[in-house]
Every structure is written in structure tokens, then in C-alpha cells.
Enzyme design. Structure first.
Site, PDB file in Angstrom:
ATOM      1  N   GLY A   9       0.670  -1.216   0.148  1.00  0.00           N
ATOM      2  CA  GLY A   9       0.104  -0.159   0.040  1.00  0.00           C
ATOM      3  C   GLY A   9       0.963   1.514  -0.155  1.00  0.00           C
ATOM      4  O   GLY A   9       2.008   1.060   0.330  1.00  0.00           O
ATOM      5  N   MET A  11       1.983   4.954   1.374  1.00  0.00           N
ATOM      6  CA  MET A  11       2.277   5.574   2.694  1.00  0.00           C
ATOM      7  C   MET A  11       1.007   5.884   3.337  1.00  0.00           C
ATOM      8  O   MET A  11      -0.027   6.549   2.869  1.00  0.00           O
ATOM      9  CB  MET A  11       3.248   6.863   2.483  1.00  0.00           C
ATOM     10  CG  MET A  11       4.677   6.775   1.833  1.00  0.00           C
ATOM     11  SD  MET A  11       5.823   5.881   3.085  1.00  0.00           S
ATOM     12  CE  MET A  11       6.022   7.041   4.402  1.00  0.00           C
ATOM     13  N   SER A  13      -1.186   3.635   4.833  1.00  0.00           N
ATOM     14  CA  SER A  13      -2.186   3.148   4.547  1.00  0.00           C
ATOM     15  C   SER A  13      -2.553   2.038   5.441  1.00  0.00           C
ATOM     16  O   SER A  13      -3.292   1.041   5.540  1.00  0.00           O
ATOM     17  CB  SER A  13      -2.264   2.199   3.227  1.00  0.00           C
ATOM     18  OG  SER A  13      -0.997   1.384   3.240  1.00  0.00           O
ATOM     19  N   LYS A  15      -0.045  -0.390   6.926  1.00  0.00           N
ATOM     20  CA  LYS A  15       0.348  -1.387   6.773  1.00  0.00           C
ATOM     21  C   LYS A  15       0.897  -2.109   7.851  1.00  0.00           C
ATOM     22  O   LYS A  15       0.756  -3.165   8.281  1.00  0.00           O
ATOM     23  CB  LYS A  15       1.487  -1.407   5.690  1.00  0.00           C
ATOM     24  CG  LYS A  15       1.166  -1.101   4.250  1.00  0.00           C
ATOM     25  CD  LYS A  15       2.096  -1.035   3.289  1.00  0.00           C
ATOM     26  CE  LYS A  15       3.100   0.108   3.786  1.00  0.00           C
ATOM     27  NZ  LYS A  15       2.383   1.515   3.497  1.00  0.00           N
ATOM     28  N   ASP A  79       7.665  -6.537   8.061  1.00  0.00           N
ATOM     29  CA  ASP A  79       7.361  -4.980   7.756  1.00  0.00           C
ATOM     30  C   ASP A  79       8.352  -4.298   7.218  1.00  0.00           C
ATOM     31  O   ASP A  79       9.491  -4.846   6.953  1.00  0.00           O
ATOM     32  CB  ASP A  79       7.134  -4.422   9.407  1.00  0.00           C
ATOM     33  CG  ASP A  79       6.602  -2.856   9.406  1.00  0.00           C
ATOM     34  OD1 ASP A  79       5.624  -3.029   8.457  1.00  0.00           O
ATOM     35  OD2 ASP A  79       7.155  -2.009   9.788  1.00  0.00           O
ATOM     36  N   GLU A  80       8.208  -3.417   6.347  1.00  0.00           N
ATOM     37  CA  GLU A  80       8.906  -2.625   5.438  1.00  0.00           C
ATOM     38  C   GLU A  80       9.729  -3.541   4.404  1.00  0.00           C
ATOM     39  O   GLU A  80      10.843  -3.200   4.274  1.00  0.00           O
ATOM     40  CB  GLU A  80       9.910  -1.905   6.204  1.00  0.00           C
ATOM     41  CG  GLU A  80       9.427  -0.865   7.201  1.00  0.00           C
ATOM     42  CD  GLU A  80       8.629   0.442   6.827  1.00  0.00           C
ATOM     43  OE1 GLU A  80       8.689   0.398   5.528  1.00  0.00           O
ATOM     44  OE2 GLU A  80       8.240   1.150   7.444  1.00  0.00           O
ATOM     45  N   ALA A  81       8.897  -4.441   3.908  1.00  0.00           N
ATOM     46  CA  ALA A  81       9.364  -5.313   3.043  1.00  0.00           C
ATOM     47  C   ALA A  81       9.975  -4.814   1.533  1.00  0.00           C
ATOM     48  O   ALA A  81      10.633  -5.397   1.076  1.00  0.00           O
ATOM     49  CB  ALA A  81       8.396  -6.595   2.723  1.00  0.00           C
ATOM     50  N   GLN A  82       9.777  -3.727   1.381  1.00  0.00           N
ATOM     51  CA  GLN A  82      10.153  -3.135   0.220  1.00  0.00           C
ATOM     52  C   GLN A  82      11.736  -2.869   0.343  1.00  0.00           C
ATOM     53  O   GLN A  82      12.501  -2.890  -0.786  1.00  0.00           O
ATOM     54  CB  GLN A  82       9.681  -1.519  -0.209  1.00  0.00           C
ATOM     55  CG  GLN A  82      10.035  -0.600   0.802  1.00  0.00           C
ATOM     56  CD  GLN A  82       9.108  -0.285   1.979  1.00  0.00           C
ATOM     57  OE1 GLN A  82       8.433  -1.405   2.166  1.00  0.00           O
ATOM     58  NE2 GLN A  82       9.469   0.430   2.939  1.00  0.00           N
ATOM     59  N   CYS A 139      -7.963  14.145  -2.213  1.00  0.00           N
ATOM     60  CA  CYS A 139      -9.131  14.513  -3.080  1.00  0.00           C
ATOM     61  C   CYS A 139     -10.298  13.445  -2.851  1.00  0.00           C
ATOM     62  O   CYS A 139     -11.238  13.393  -3.313  1.00  0.00           O
ATOM     63  CB  CYS A 139      -8.825  14.546  -4.690  1.00  0.00           C
ATOM     64  SG  CYS A 139      -8.345  12.959  -5.299  1.00  0.00           S
TER      65      CYS A 139
END
Length: 192
Positions: A9, A11, A13, A15, A79-82, A139
């Protein structure tokens, strides 16, 4: 049969909050969970995972995973798997396929230039199940982009990794990301 899940997701979101809640659900049922994150991510301490809403838990580092007997756990949550490397994602695949332990990885899909992170790329390629954790743009449309903000403006050049939170990144829909339109978000949340 265990699976490798990639839950991505933009930032903000939730996670990390979701990861901590999943850990709690497993533990509430008497099961053992191994919470993991990359050593690079140390904003909240080297061995802590902390969500923006204040939930936190202790963790081990992905770099330590080869020295841990993962077969003793019912689930691995990342976590922070990117920020994972291809080899680290391959290790998660091995845990699922050879040890039959499910792995749930949470992270960003793309960086502030809309390019894949290495970990996200390989999770998208190899995960058994890919799920989006949704959030919205200012938006009201679905946010899919992570805009890096400096001096109240969206920037699209720089190093891929710049650790930060609400003060440096904003989730935007593609239209507002491409236009660099923060819609007043910067004045409200970034202190500009």
C-alpha cells in the site's frame, strides 16, 4: 499449504498497524509469530516495529533470519518489505516452500518516482497472494503514489531511499502525483 503473501500500500495505509494486528491475532490463539524487518529501517529503534497510530512490537532483523529456526514458528510477518533484497525475498520463498510456514510481507510497492523497490519487485513476482492495503489521496480518490515532499513541493529526483514519515511523504492519487498537487496537505500536515 503455506503461502507467501505480499500486502502492499501507499504511505499511510496502515500496513504496519495491520501487521501488528495480525501478529496479535496469531498470538491470541496461542501461536508463535516471528516479526521481522530490515536493519535499514531503524527510525523507531533497531528492534522495534511501530505504527503511526502508536501500536508497537519487538522484532528481529531480516539479516538474522538465516540463524533462526523458523520451523518453530507458526507465521513470519515482515514489515517494510520493500527494503528487502532479492536474496532475502528468496529466503522467504524457501521458508514457505520448504518449512511450510506462512510469510506475510507488508511494504510499499513503489518509491517516490513510481519505480519498484527491489524487495517489492521480487515479492510481486514470487508471492502466492498479492493484496492491496488501500488509502486515499486528499481528493478522496484511491492513493497509489508515494510523493516525496521537500519545502512544500513534490520532488521527483534523489536517492531511492530516504527514511521518513508524515513529514516527508504524502500518498496521492496518480493524477495529483503527476501534477505535483498536494491540495493544501502540506500546510496542514507538513508544517509548511
Amino acid at each position: 499449504m503455506a503461502k507467501l503473501y505480499f500486502r502492499y500500500g501507499a504511505m499511510g495505509s496502515s500496513k504496519t498497524a495491520n501487521a501488528i494486528m495480525v501478529q496479535y491475532n496469531y498470538q491470541e490463539r496461542g501461536q508463535k509469530v516471528l516479526m521481522v524487518k530490515p536493519g535499514l529501517e531503524n527510525r523507531d529503534g533497531a528492534r522495534m516495529v511501530k505504527s503511526r497510530v502508536g501500536m508497537e512490537t519487538e522484532c528481529v532483523l531480516i539479516e538474522e533470519l538465516p540463524d533462526i529456526d523458523v520451523s518453530q514458528y507458526d507465521c513470519v510477518i515482515v514489515d517494510e518489505a520493500q527494503f528487502l533484497t532479492k536474496a532475502q525475498v528468496h529466503e522467504l520463498v524457501r521458508i514457505v516452500d520448504e518449512l511450510n510456514v506462512p510469510v506475510i510481507a507488508y511494504g510499499l510497492r513503489t518509491d517516490f518516482q513510481n519505480n519498484f523497490f527491489e524487495g517489492s519487485l521480487w515479492l510481486m513476482a514470487w508471492a502466492d497472494t498479492i493484496e492491496e492495503v488501500k488509502t486515499i489521496c486528499w481528493c478522496g480518490k484511491k492513493a497509489v503514489c508515494n510523493a516525496r515532499v521537500m519545502d512544500g513541493k513534490v520532488v521527483k529526483k534523489g536517492e531511492q531511499v530516504l527514511l521518513g514519515g508524515n513529514s516527508q511523504y504524502v500518498s496521492l492519487c496518480r493524477k495529483h502525483f503527476n501534477a505535483g498537487d498536494l491540495g493544501g496537505f502540506s500546510e496542514l500536515h507538513l508544517g509548511n
